[in-house]
Design an enzyme around this catalytic site. Sequence first.
Site, mmCIF file in Angstrom:
data_model
loop_
_atom_site.group_PDB
_atom_site.id
_atom_site.type_symbol
_atom_site.label_atom_id
_atom_site.label_comp_id
_atom_site.label_asym_id
_atom_site.label_seq_id
_atom_site.Cartn_x
_atom_site.Cartn_y
_atom_site.Cartn_z
ATOM 1 N N ASP A 12 0.877 -1.160 0.000
ATOM 2 C CA ASP A 12 0.000 0.000 0.000
ATOM 3 C C ASP A 12 0.921 1.218 0.000
ATOM 4 O O ASP A 12 2.101 1.116 0.376
ATOM 5 C CB ASP A 12 -0.886 -0.039 1.246
ATOM 6 C CG ASP A 12 -1.650 1.247 1.450
ATOM 7 O OD1 ASP A 12 -2.346 1.681 0.514
ATOM 8 O OD2 ASP A 12 -1.528 1.825 2.546
ATOM 9 N N ASP A 14 0.141 5.146 0.959
ATOM 10 C CA ASP A 14 0.046 6.091 2.074
ATOM 11 C C ASP A 14 0.017 5.373 3.413
ATOM 12 O O ASP A 14 -0.848 4.537 3.661
ATOM 13 C CB ASP A 14 -1.219 6.942 1.933
ATOM 14 C CG ASP A 14 -1.233 7.767 0.658
ATOM 15 O OD1 ASP A 14 -0.977 8.973 0.729
ATOM 16 O OD2 ASP A 14 -1.510 7.190 -0.415
#
Length: 222
Positions: A12, A14
Site C-alpha cells: 500500500d 500512504d
Amino acid sequence: MPMQAPKAILFDLDGTLVDTAPDLAQATNALRIHHGLEPLPFEVIRRQVSNGGSALVTLALGLEATSEGHTQARQFLLDAYEQAVAVHSRVFSPLDMWLQEWHGDQRPWGIVTNKPRRYTLPLLEALALQPGALLCADDLSVKKPAPEPLWEAARRLGVEPEQCWYIGDHARDIEAAVAAGMTAVAVGYGYISKEDDYQRWPADFWFGECEALVDALGAFKR
C-alpha cells in the site's frame, strides 16, 4: 504460520510505504483556514489520512459525504494537495534503505494504492521510486478491498499471487490480500484511527514498527 520467502513484495502507498501525512495535513488545514477555522493538530489529521479525501473533509469541516458543499470542499482540498504532493513526504525509515537494496538486486516489487494516479505519479517521481507494477484507484473498474488490483500487480511482475506479500495499514488492505490469496501483512505504524486495532485484522503477520517489518524483510535478502 512460518514465514515463507516471497518472490515479490507489494505495498500500500500512504501510511505503509510513504509517509504522506505531512503534505495531506497541510492541504487539510488549508481547507480549514479557507473556511476561517483554526488548523487541526497534525496527529488528529494523521489518523484519518488512509480513509481518503472525503474523510479529511469530514474531519476538517464536519461535512459528511452526502452534505451540501462536501464535493466542493473535497475538490479544494485535493487541489491544494496536488500543488504540493511531495514537499514533506518521505519513504518510511528504515524501509527506504531496504527498498534500495531490494530494488538494486532486481527483486520484484510494486505498489497497489487507492490513491488516484494524478497524485501518485508526481509523488513517486519526486521520491525516485520505480515500482515494477503500479496500480492506482483509477486503473481498473474496481479498487481495494477488491482483489483484482493485487492480481493485476502480480501478473505484471510475473509472479503468482501466493508468491506475494501485500503490506498495508488499513483493514481493506488485509481484506484485499486475503481475497487475492497473498500473504497479508498488517503494519501498525501507519495511519490508524484510535478505534482500529490492527492486530485484530485477519493478517498472516503483524508488525507494530517499521523497523520490525524491515527486520523480517531482511531475512529474505540473498
